[in-house]
Design an enzyme around this catalytic site. Structure first.
Site, PDB file in Angstrom:
ATOM      1  N   GLU A 214       0.822  -1.081  -0.030  1.00 62.21           N
ATOM      2  CA  GLU A 214       0.147  -0.172   0.073  1.00 62.21           C
ATOM      3  C   GLU A 214       0.739   1.384  -0.038  1.00 62.21           C
ATOM      4  O   GLU A 214       1.595   1.479   1.147  1.00 62.21           O
ATOM      5  CB  GLU A 214      -0.856   0.035   1.222  1.00 62.21           C
ATOM      6  CG  GLU A 214      -1.824   1.344   1.067  1.00 62.21           C
ATOM      7  CD  GLU A 214      -2.494   1.407   2.612  1.00 62.21           C
ATOM      8  OE1 GLU A 214      -3.680   2.083   2.578  1.00 62.21           O
ATOM      9  OE2 GLU A 214      -2.356   0.385   3.426  1.00 62.21           O
TER      10      GLU A 214
ATOM     11  N   GLU B 285     -12.121   3.078   5.170  1.00 63.20           N
ATOM     12  CA  GLU B 285     -11.111   3.364   6.124  1.00 63.20           C
ATOM     13  C   GLU B 285     -10.939   5.073   6.152  1.00 63.20           C
ATOM     14  O   GLU B 285      -9.982   5.659   5.967  1.00 63.20           O
ATOM     15  CB  GLU B 285      -9.656   2.910   5.518  1.00 63.20           C
ATOM     16  CG  GLU B 285      -8.685   2.928   6.876  1.00 63.20           C
ATOM     17  CD  GLU B 285      -7.408   2.665   6.398  1.00 63.20           C
ATOM     18  OE1 GLU B 285      -6.879   1.775   7.103  1.00 63.20           O
ATOM     19  OE2 GLU B 285      -6.918   2.767   5.272  1.00 63.20           O
TER      20      GLU B 285
END
Length: 259
Positions: free
Chosen positions: A143, A240
């Site tokens: 990520e 998120e």
């Protein structure tokens, strides 16, 4: 069809962690994700997933001393053995919880370590982890994270993530594309997604500025949801974000975006 997963690290903080599974299910979510499971027995988490008919779609490999500000150790040359132990621990949890993909946080460049040495370490660790996870039937993700929120984070752009994938030569390493982080670092969201969708294994969302729910900032999420559907993205989208108020009160963004 858009599939939203509630990130239980960020959402439903009004209740203790083990109560967030019920809260997510009652709010209509079918999937959940969170940063780490390791502070809890896998059996306890599995019981919550089963009780509320939820699928756990993602968690991270162990990422060092989070409470002391560490954000991953995969680029730390002096902690390779610890990283490999973390891969083994993550597989145990993933198998117990039915997780089919795990995210690796690259970490902050350590003081006194050159970028070249950190790169070599990261490539070696990712090669090891991707191969080990493939044997277990689990995909590995990496990520890119913005360096405004986490200064010094070693992996901060899509092109860099793609270069890492190529450097490992692995067919079991994919990008976790966090829309919020990449809006802050590079923009060009739609074209980046279009160009790289085969290598995007998971998507996460939050708006910018502020990392709030969709509709609270500048990102055209209605357009991006429609784009992902048109392109045939079949994975989950992890929510998120940091709710601006109570989690439930802010969930009306889903209806406002046709979800």
């Amino acid at each position: 069809m858009t599939k939203l997963a509630a990130n239980l690290t960020m959402l439903f903080n009004e209740v203790p962690f083990m109560e967030r599974f019920a809260a997510a299910a009652h709010a209509g979510f079918k999937g959940v994700e969170f940063l780490f499971p390791y502070a809890y027995p896998a059996a306890d988490i599995a019981a919550q997933l089963d009780a509320h008919q939820l699928r756990l779609v993602l968690h991270n490999l162990p990422a060092g001393a989070w409470e002391r500000g560490e954000r991953g150790i995969a680029c730390h040359p002096d902690r390779v053995d610890e990283f490999r132990r973390g891969v083994a621990d993550a597989i145990v949890y993933a198998k117990a919880l039915g997780v089919t993909q795990l995210n690796c946080l690259a970490g902050i460049l350590p003081p006194g370590v050159s970028a070249e040495r950190a790169q070599q370490t990261l490539v070696a660790n990712l090669t090891y982890a991707a191969g080990t996870l493939k044997q277990a039937g689990i995909r590995l993700l990496i990520e890119p994270i913005n360096t405004f929120d986490i200064p010094g984070f070693f992996l901060s752009g899509t092109a860099q993530a793609l270069e890492l994938i190529a450097a490992t030569g692995s067919d079991n390493l994919f990008v976790q594309y966090d829309i919020y982080h990449m809006q802050r670092m590079e923009g060009e969201l739609a074209n980046t997604i279009k160009a790289n969708l085969p290598l995007i294994g998971h998507v996460q969302l939050a708006d910018n500025p502020g990392r709030g729910e969709p509709g609270s900032g500048e990102i055209n999420y209605r357009y991006l949801f429609e784009l992902l559907d048109t392109l045939g993205y079949e994975g989950w989208i992890g929510c998120e974000y940091k709710p601006r108020g109570a989690t439930l009160a802010g969930l009306d963004w889903r209806a406002a975006h046709g979800l």
